[in-house]
Motif scaffolding. Structure first.
Motif, PDB file in Angstrom:
ATOM      1  N   ALA A  11       0.834  -1.201   0.000  1.00  0.00           N
ATOM      2  CA  ALA A  11       0.000   0.000   0.000  1.00  0.00           C
ATOM      3  C   ALA A  11       0.863   1.243   0.000  1.00  0.00           C
ATOM      4  O   ALA A  11       1.935   1.283   0.602  1.00  0.00           O
ATOM      5  CB  ALA A  11      -0.928   0.012   1.216  1.00  0.00           C
ATOM      6  N   VAL A  12       0.376   2.268  -0.696  1.00  0.00           N
ATOM      7  CA  VAL A  12       0.927   3.616  -0.604  1.00  0.00           C
ATOM      8  C   VAL A  12      -0.240   4.545  -0.316  1.00  0.00           C
ATOM      9  O   VAL A  12      -1.278   4.467  -0.979  1.00  0.00           O
ATOM     10  CB  VAL A  12       1.646   4.030  -1.903  1.00  0.00           C
ATOM     11  N   ALA A  13      -0.085   5.399   0.692  1.00  0.00           N
ATOM     12  CA  ALA A  13      -1.153   6.313   1.086  1.00  0.00           C
ATOM     13  C   ALA A  13      -0.603   7.718   1.246  1.00  0.00           C
ATOM     14  O   ALA A  13       0.592   7.913   1.443  1.00  0.00           O
ATOM     15  CB  ALA A  13      -1.812   5.838   2.386  1.00  0.00           C
ATOM     16  N   ASP A  14      -1.502   8.690   1.166  1.00  0.00           N
ATOM     17  CA  ASP A  14      -1.108  10.093   1.264  1.00  0.00           C
ATOM     18  C   ASP A  14      -2.192  10.834   2.029  1.00  0.00           C
ATOM     19  O   ASP A  14      -3.368  10.804   1.640  1.00  0.00           O
ATOM     20  CB  ASP A  14      -0.948  10.683  -0.138  1.00  0.00           C
ATOM     21  N   VAL A  15      -1.812  11.496   3.124  1.00  0.00           N
ATOM     22  CA  VAL A  15      -2.770  12.208   3.966  1.00  0.00           C
ATOM     23  C   VAL A  15      -2.770  13.685   3.598  1.00  0.00           C
ATOM     24  O   VAL A  15      -1.729  14.254   3.254  1.00  0.00           O
ATOM     25  CB  VAL A  15      -2.410  12.047   5.460  1.00  0.00           C
ATOM     26  N   SER A  16      -3.930  14.305   3.670  1.00  0.00           N
ATOM     27  CA  SER A  16      -4.070  15.723   3.325  1.00  0.00           C
ATOM     28  C   SER A  16      -3.611  16.599   4.482  1.00  0.00           C
ATOM     29  O   SER A  16      -4.365  17.380   5.055  1.00  0.00           O
ATOM     30  CB  SER A  16      -5.530  16.050   3.002  1.00  0.00           C
ATOM     31  N   GLY A  17      -2.369  16.466   4.839  1.00  0.00           N
ATOM     32  CA  GLY A  17      -1.803  17.259   5.923  1.00  0.00           C
ATOM     33  C   GLY A  17      -0.351  16.884   6.099  1.00  0.00           C
ATOM     34  O   GLY A  17       0.170  15.999   5.409  1.00  0.00           O
ATOM     35  N   HIS A  18       0.324  17.551   7.018  1.00  0.00           N
ATOM     36  CA  HIS A  18       1.741  17.312   7.220  1.00  0.00           C
ATOM     37  C   HIS A  18       2.066  17.341   8.711  1.00  0.00           C
ATOM     38  O   HIS A  18       1.324  17.897   9.511  1.00  0.00           O
ATOM     39  CB  HIS A  18       2.581  18.379   6.496  1.00  0.00           C
ATOM     40  N   GLY A  19       3.175  16.740   9.057  1.00  0.00           N
ATOM     41  CA  GLY A  19       3.684  16.846  10.415  1.00  0.00           C
ATOM     42  C   GLY A  19       3.024  15.910  11.401  1.00  0.00           C
ATOM     43  O   GLY A  19       2.378  14.921  11.051  1.00  0.00           O
ATOM     44  N   GLU A  20       3.174  16.270  12.674  1.00  0.00           N
ATOM     45  CA  GLU A  20       2.771  15.378  13.761  1.00  0.00           C
ATOM     46  C   GLU A  20       1.270  15.146  13.820  1.00  0.00           C
ATOM     47  O   GLU A  20       0.815  14.113  14.296  1.00  0.00           O
ATOM     48  CB  GLU A  20       3.262  15.943  15.093  1.00  0.00           C
ATOM     49  N   GLU A  21       0.480  16.109  13.313  1.00  0.00           N
ATOM     50  CA  GLU A  21      -0.970  15.956  13.431  1.00  0.00           C
ATOM     51  C   GLU A  21      -1.496  14.784  12.611  1.00  0.00           C
ATOM     52  O   GLU A  21      -2.590  14.284  12.884  1.00  0.00           O
ATOM     53  CB  GLU A  21      -1.684  17.244  13.012  1.00  0.00           C
ATOM     54  N   VAL A  22      -0.747  14.337  11.604  1.00  0.00           N
ATOM     55  CA  VAL A  22      -1.198  13.203  10.805  1.00  0.00           C
ATOM     56  C   VAL A  22      -0.219  12.033  10.869  1.00  0.00           C
ATOM     57  O   VAL A  22      -0.403  11.033  10.192  1.00  0.00           O
ATOM     58  CB  VAL A  22      -1.413  13.606   9.329  1.00  0.00           C
ATOM     59  N   ALA A  23       0.831  12.150  11.684  1.00  0.00           N
ATOM     60  CA  ALA A  23       1.837  11.094  11.745  1.00  0.00           C
ATOM     61  C   ALA A  23       1.248   9.772  12.224  1.00  0.00           C
ATOM     62  O   ALA A  23       1.706   8.696  11.826  1.00  0.00           O
ATOM     63  CB  ALA A  23       2.988  11.521  12.667  1.00  0.00           C
ATOM     64  N   HIS A  24       0.224   9.857  13.065  1.00  0.00           N
ATOM     65  CA  HIS A  24      -0.379   8.631  13.595  1.00  0.00           C
ATOM     66  C   HIS A  24      -1.086   7.832  12.509  1.00  0.00           C
ATOM     67  O   HIS A  24      -1.351   6.647  12.681  1.00  0.00           O
ATOM     68  CB  HIS A  24      -1.380   8.969  14.698  1.00  0.00           C
ATOM     69  N   PHE A  25      -1.402   8.483  11.371  1.00  0.00           N
ATOM     70  CA  PHE A  25      -2.121   7.778  10.311  1.00  0.00           C
ATOM     71  C   PHE A  25      -1.306   6.601   9.783  1.00  0.00           C
ATOM     72  O   PHE A  25      -1.840   5.518   9.524  1.00  0.00           O
ATOM     73  CB  PHE A  25      -2.443   8.737   9.167  1.00  0.00           C
ATOM     74  N   GLY A  26      -0.001   6.803   9.598  1.00  0.00           N
ATOM     75  CA  GLY A  26       0.839   5.723   9.086  1.00  0.00           C
ATOM     76  C   GLY A  26       0.817   4.504   9.989  1.00  0.00           C
ATOM     77  O   GLY A  26       0.715   3.371   9.530  1.00  0.00           O
ATOM     78  N   LEU A  27       0.892   4.747  11.287  1.00  0.00           N
ATOM     79  CA  LEU A  27       0.839   3.642  12.242  1.00  0.00           C
ATOM     80  C   LEU A  27      -0.518   2.961  12.213  1.00  0.00           C
ATOM     81  O   LEU A  27      -0.616   1.728  12.267  1.00  0.00           O
ATOM     82  CB  LEU A  27       1.149   4.150  13.647  1.00  0.00           C
ATOM     83  N   GLY A  28      -1.576   3.773  12.114  1.00  0.00           N
ATOM     84  CA  GLY A  28      -2.922   3.205  12.070  1.00  0.00           C
ATOM     85  C   GLY A  28      -3.142   2.366  10.832  1.00  0.00           C
ATOM     86  O   GLY A  28      -3.745   1.283  10.891  1.00  0.00           O
ATOM     87  N   LEU A  29      -2.654   2.846   9.673  1.00  0.00           N
ATOM     88  CA  LEU A  29      -2.792   2.084   8.436  1.00  0.00           C
ATOM     89  C   LEU A  29      -2.059   0.762   8.523  1.00  0.00           C
ATOM     90  O   LEU A  29      -2.574  -0.287   8.126  1.00  0.00           O
ATOM     91  CB  LEU A  29      -2.270   2.908   7.260  1.00  0.00           C
ATOM     92  N   ARG A  30      -0.844   0.788   9.055  1.00  0.00           N
ATOM     93  CA  ARG A  30      -0.086  -0.456   9.196  1.00  0.00           C
ATOM     94  C   ARG A  30      -0.823  -1.454  10.093  1.00  0.00           C
ATOM     95  O   ARG A  30      -0.919  -2.645   9.774  1.00  0.00           O
ATOM     96  CB  ARG A  30       1.298  -0.151   9.781  1.00  0.00           C
ATOM     97  N   ASP A  31      -1.347  -0.967  11.210  1.00  0.00           N
ATOM     98  CA  ASP A  31      -2.056  -1.864  12.130  1.00  0.00           C
ATOM     99  C   ASP A  31      -3.293  -2.464  11.475  1.00  0.00           C
ATOM    100  O   ASP A  31      -3.593  -3.657  11.648  1.00  0.00           O
ATOM    101  CB  ASP A  31      -2.447  -1.110  13.403  1.00  0.00           C
ATOM    102  N   LEU A  32      -4.030  -1.648  10.698  1.00  0.00           N
ATOM    103  CA  LEU A  32      -5.238  -2.151  10.050  1.00  0.00           C
ATOM    104  C   LEU A  32      -4.889  -3.154   8.955  1.00  0.00           C
ATOM    105  O   LEU A  32      -5.583  -4.157   8.777  1.00  0.00           O
ATOM    106  CB  LEU A  32      -6.034  -0.993   9.472  1.00  0.00           C
ATOM    107  N   MET A  33      -3.806  -2.913   8.224  1.00  0.00           N
ATOM    108  CA  MET A  33      -3.402  -3.882   7.206  1.00  0.00           C
ATOM    109  C   MET A  33      -3.024  -5.206   7.838  1.00  0.00           C
ATOM    110  O   MET A  33      -3.332  -6.275   7.316  1.00  0.00           O
ATOM    111  CB  MET A  33      -2.235  -3.322   6.386  1.00  0.00           C
TER     112      MET A  33
END
Length: 212
Positions: A11-33
């Motif tokens: 998977a490759v994903a891209d969040v509509s934001g930058h920095g720490e406010e969206v950093a948790h998304f990568g961890l969440g995506l990995r856990d869900l996968m």
């Protein structure tokens, strides 16, 4: 990979934001996968991703993603995109590059339903996958929108057609050499203009000689 070695998922994903406010998304995506890795049908997985990410991404944020599942028993690749740029596919048999548009693989009876929207926008969005007949030596390229929206000093952007042209000039015998060549082509296009977006590139090559 699943525990039986039958399913590999990328998977490759891209969040509509930058920095720490969206950093948790990568961890969440990995856990869900990881949670859904034993589910071959990724349509259901991405529906669940959309629902769960809707609660994770606050303040109007959303994410695009493209997911590829390789199912070893049938030697097939299943592709599903959530509002993400079209992956590129190189067919070694045809010596041909193609942009994998989900609309080109849509079934004829789907009408005008809204499908494959970015994650976290509308709960209940439907997601459809399509099959790519990947053979020995074929390449799949997953990337973020930097590669088609990188603006040169004159404002020009490669677009999908420009990226395909760059891919056609790159070596296809080795994924790392291909990636370096594509990056160099993007740098030449920018011609010193600053990079203003995140960039991620994933190059997958089918190699029958390494088949377990």
């Amino acid at each position: 990979m699943c525990s039986a070695g039958k399913i590999s998922r990328f998977a490759v994903a891209d969040v509509s934001g930058h920095g720490e406010e969206v950093a948790h998304f990568g961890l969440g995506l990995r856990d869900l996968m990881r949670r859904f890795i034993n589910t071959p049908n990724q349509e259901r997985m991405i529906r669940d991703l959309n629902r769960e990410l809707g609660s994770m991404l606050e303040g109007g944020l959303f994410a695009t993603a493209v997911v590829v599942t390789w199912f070893e028993p049938t030697r097939q690749a299943f592709v599903c995109s959530a509002g993400h740029p079209d992956p590129l596919w190189y067919s070694a048999e045809l010596d041909q590059w193609t942009a994998l548009s989900a609309s080109a693989f849509r079934r004829g009876d789907e009408g005008d339903r809204l499908v494959n929207l970015p994650l976290g926008i509308i709960d209940g969005t439907e997601y459809e996958q399509f099959t790519v007949p990947v053979g020995d030596g074929d390449i799949l390229v997953l990337y973020t929108d930097h590669y088609i929206e990188a603006a040169a000093a004159d404002g020009s952007m490669p677009g999908v057609d420009g990226l395909l042209a760059m891919a056609r000039e790159a070596p296809v015998d080795d994924p790392e050499r291909f990636a370096r060549s594509l990056e160099a082509s993007i740098e030449r296009h920018l011609d010193g203009a600053p990079i203003e977006d995140d960039r991620s590139l994933l190059v997958i090559r089918a190699d029958e000689s390494n088949r377990p």
